[in-house]
Design a protein around this motif. Structure first.
Motif, mmCIF file in Angstrom:
data_model
loop_
_atom_site.group_PDB
_atom_site.id
_atom_site.type_symbol
_atom_site.label_atom_id
_atom_site.label_comp_id
_atom_site.label_asym_id
_atom_site.label_seq_id
_atom_site.Cartn_x
_atom_site.Cartn_y
_atom_site.Cartn_z
ATOM 1 N N PHE A 70 0.827 -1.214 0.000
ATOM 2 C CA PHE A 70 0.000 0.000 0.000
ATOM 3 C C PHE A 70 0.858 1.259 0.000
ATOM 4 N N ARG A 106 -9.468 1.822 -0.019
ATOM 5 C CA ARG A 106 -8.612 1.126 -0.996
ATOM 6 C C ARG A 106 -9.475 0.423 -2.023
ATOM 7 N N CYS A 111 -11.335 -8.186 -2.882
ATOM 8 C CA CYS A 111 -11.636 -8.381 -1.457
ATOM 9 C C CYS A 111 -12.829 -7.523 -1.036
ATOM 10 N N ASN A 126 -2.362 -12.981 -3.124
ATOM 11 C CA ASN A 126 -3.072 -13.409 -1.920
ATOM 12 C C ASN A 126 -4.583 -13.333 -2.112
ATOM 13 N N TYR A 173 -7.841 -16.137 8.095
ATOM 14 C CA TYR A 173 -8.304 -15.434 9.305
ATOM 15 C C TYR A 173 -9.435 -16.226 9.958
ATOM 16 N N PHE A 179 0.061 -11.949 9.741
ATOM 17 C CA PHE A 179 -0.378 -10.569 9.540
ATOM 18 C C PHE A 179 -0.652 -9.976 10.911
ATOM 19 N N GLU A 198 -7.146 0.198 10.073
ATOM 20 C CA GLU A 198 -6.853 -1.055 10.774
ATOM 21 C C GLU A 198 -6.021 -0.825 12.021
ATOM 22 N N TRP A 216 -6.202 -3.765 14.087
ATOM 23 C CA TRP A 216 -5.979 -5.108 13.533
ATOM 24 C C TRP A 216 -4.680 -5.612 14.158
#
Ligand code: GAL
Length: 706
Positions: free
Chosen positions: A79, A145, A187, A285, A309, A380, A390, A393
């Motif tokens: 990113f 994004r 995604c 991915n 996940y 991750f 995030e 996250w």
């Protein structure tokens, strides 16, 4: 020789690059198959790392802690386009140069990503036409994004430019071992109704129908509701609810178009990367909707990546079975995969936050991932970000950078993986039961005309869980794949049956396999139109029975239709079919209620050494639960190991010269069981024939004899 080259050569000698086997193009034995090991020849263990989020400030400490956790690889830059190209055409890779060099000096290699999932603001200001548009005409904006259209020719050109600039800059960097294209295509957003999509749609249609608009009209049945077209440029992108029901053939081709266009966008990048440095290993991915990973998209990669996940399943009682299904489905696309992102803490975004994994849970999840076909893993992420969408996250380390129990668990696992990881490579997951899923056409054709029945993947997942809970070795196998080694193969309710699959299915049954087909199989052709043949269409000769009546059950409790399975009367909830056997087949089960009482609900036909069972309803829910023991009997299945206590998962990975038994205790209490003798690579100890595992404990036993 220049000084830089000498240093580079010295570094290569010190840290030999990770070795990857032949690329798919170079090796035809690498056709996609659930049995295909990856071409990774050196196990990767590491993290997603973000110097762009401030981690550069603690780089040396981070690298030391990674090394202490046994890590050898990071993935970066997905990113960071705005940092690497702050103004159009002005590139600055210094942040990543420094990070790669300092990590490399400590023996940690880098995988870089093309940063196209988040284009910089200057680009969307200059070219607002690259923004994606949804089906209601809403234009996406900067600030999150995946807001640019991968169909857009201008965006494709900018994607090629940044890819080329990065590739040329890192061509001879000894620490850069490979690339991830973009980040998780589709995604958040997969549909595209932008002007770029409209233009590419015409290209796709012309290619598909070889410039013959008549062929399109025939394939889509455009006589219905005045849809006939005289030129490709007039064919609209189909948008649901604008105003009402769509033509299923038109709609499925739109989904195929989405897959085709994202594969093209990726291919632009792959071509540049391979041409610049043929030694690089290339991955992506996934796994998300509207991408056929078995097709061009997956074939362009060396190894497919799957981001794992498990804590998106909030009920921890279901987590392990959901994870097993998702991993098996991932493996069905192209074979063994790797994991560019694996859960390492509770993930949180705007409106949700996962459970924090309890002690031992991360390690348990990691071993499940490896058991089911992962050949390498990155977590991750390294440290939790302090800002952005995030900022909760959670990674291996908390915001304050203090190593706590998650780091300790990761480090302990890392020490074990130094033994387990290398042993995995070259092995595949051995299964007895295959469930058909991950077929692009069937998955997405279901959306075009679902009648609100369960999707093929949902039925497959339900069946998979029933076999998994009972301890059988079950996996997911695409009907185009090799069926060798399977004893039972269930194709739940594939409406589109590719005629090319049928001779292969028949040969496998003749050799002794038990094939099970569910309702509505073979009712459609590959254009997604209904066939005119007697049902089940191309499968009818193999099944040896005809569907003479069918119906949807909308309130099954009000007008219950039940069928006999294993001596019991079981309620069918979704759909019924009345079957009449042709010569050579017989009724296996009858309906027991209402107007269907006494008529055929399932038929069986012996074919060579095997048999074909056709069941005239959906194979999920009560029917699935009741039918699994019957299928076990028919195919003479045995659990992987006898006497395994409830809650312990057994998976076998094997190659010609070795067998690995994964033994994973999914419960909180200790468990004692008999296992094959060998060396437990997790503990490094020999195991005679009995194993006691603590709650969430794991073992990977390399059997004495293969
Ligand atoms: C993945 C994505 C990452 C990050 C992660 C946690 O889906 O690739 O960039 O967003 O999830 O949400």
């Amino acid at each position: 020789m220049k000084k830089r080259t000498l240093i580079a050569l010295a570094l290569i000698a010190l840290f030999p690059p990770l070795v990857f086997g032949a690329t798919p193009e170079a090796d035809s034995s690498r056709a996609p198959s659930h049995l295909r090991p990856s071409n990774i020849e050196s196990f990767m263990w590491g993290v997603a790392y973000y110097p762009d989020h401030g981690e550069i400030l603690t780089l040396d400490l981070d690298a030391d802690r990674m090394k202490a956790a046994g890590m050898n690889t990071v993935r970066m830059a997905e990113f960071a386009w705005d940092l690497m190209e702050p103004q159009e055409g002005k590139f600055d890779f210094s942040l990543f140069d420094e990070t790669i060099a300092r990590l490399g000096a400590k023996g940690i290699r880098s995988i870089l990503c093309t940063p196209t999932a988040a284009p910089p603001r200057w680009l969307t200001v200059k070219h607002p036409e690259i923004l994606r548009v949804d089906s209601q005409g809403v234009v996406m904006s900067h600030g999150s994004r995946q807001h640019a259209s991968t169909c857009n020719e201008v965006f494709r050109e900018y994607s090629r430019r940044i890819t080329r600039a990065m590739a040329e800059h890192y061509r001879d960097n000894p620490h850069v071992i490979g690339w991830q294209t973009d980040n998780e295509f589709h995604c958040h957003f997969s549909q595209d109704y932008s002007s770029g999509a409209e233009k590419q749609w015409v290209v796709f249609l012309k290619e598909k129908f070889r410039d013959d608009i008549g062929a399109l009209n025939r394939a889509w049945g455009t006589a219905f509701w005045a849809q006939s077209y005289t030129k490709f440029e007039d064919v609209p992108l189909p948008a649901a609810k604008r105003p009402t029901h769509l033509n299923p053939a038109h709609h499925l081709d739109y989904f195929r178009f989405l897959s085709w266009s994202v594969a093209r966008f990726q291919r632009d990048q792959v071509e540049i990367l391979r041409a610049t440095q043929p030694k690089w290993w290339i991955t992506h991915n996934g796994l998300f909707d509207y991408i056929d990973y078995r097709g061009q998209f997956g074939q362009d990669l060396d190894t497919l990546g799957y981001d794992v996940y498990p804590n998106f399943t909030y009920d921890d009682k279901l987590r392990a079975s959901h994870q097993a299904w998702a991993l098996d489905a991932a493996r069905a696309w192209t074979g063994n995969f790797w994991i560019p992102e694996h859960q390492s803490g509770p993930g949180g975004q705007t409106d949700y936050m996962h459970d924090n994994p309890e002690p031992g849970e991360l390690r348990r999840m990691l071993y499940s991932s490896l058991a089911h076909g992962a050949d390498s893993v990155l977590l991750f992420r390294w440290r939790t970000a302090r800002f952005g969408a995030e900022e909760y996250w959670c990674g291996v380390l908390d915001h304050d950078n203090v190593p706590r129990r998650r780091y300790e668990e990761v480090a302990k696992t890392g020490a074990e993986l130094s033994r387990v990881g290398p042993a995995l490579l070259g092995t595949h997951v051995a299964i007895d039961v295959g469930i058909a899923a991950t077929d692009f056409n069937n998955t997405h054709a279901h959306e075009t005309l679902s009648f609100k029945t369960p999707s093929t993947d949902l039925v497959a997942a339900d069946l998979h869980r029933n076999f998994w809970n009972a301890g059988y070795s079950v996996g997911v196998v695409h009907p185009g794949d090799v069926l060798d080694g399977l004893k039972l193969y269930v194709v739940p309710n594939f409406t589109l049956i590719d005629p090319a699959w049928v001779p292969k299915l028949e040969a496998w049954v003749r050799a002794g396999g038990v094939l099970v087909l569910g309702a509505r199989s073979g009712t459609k052709d590959m254009d997604n139109n209904v066939v005119t043949d007697l049902l089940p269409g191309v499968l009818r000769p193999l099944v040896g029975a005809t569907v003479v009546e069918y119906g949807r059950q909308n309130i099954p409790d009000a007008r219950p239709l039940e069928m006999e399975i294993g001596g019991k009367s079981v309620l069918s909830r979704e759909w019924y079919e009345q079957l009449e056997p042709d010569a050579g087949a017989e009724i296996w089960s009858r309906w027991t209620t209402r107007h269907q009482a006494g008529s055929g609900a399932a038929t069986i036909r012996k074919v060579g050494k095997g048999s074909v069972l056709y069941v005239g309803t959906y194979l999920n829910g009560a029917v699935g639960k009741a039918i699994v023991p019957e299928l076990v009997r028919l195919a003479q299945l045995a659990p992987l190991l006898p006497g395994v206590p409830q809650g312990v998962e057994i998976v076998r990975r094997e190659s010609k010269d070795k067998t690995l038994w994964f033994v994973i205790n999914q419960t909180d209490e200790s468990r004692l069981l008999k296992v094959p003798a060998g060396r437990d690579l997790v503990s490094g100890q020999d195991v005679a024939d009995e194993l006691k595992l603590p709650g969430r404990g794991v073992a990977v036993i390399q059997a004495k004899r293969p």
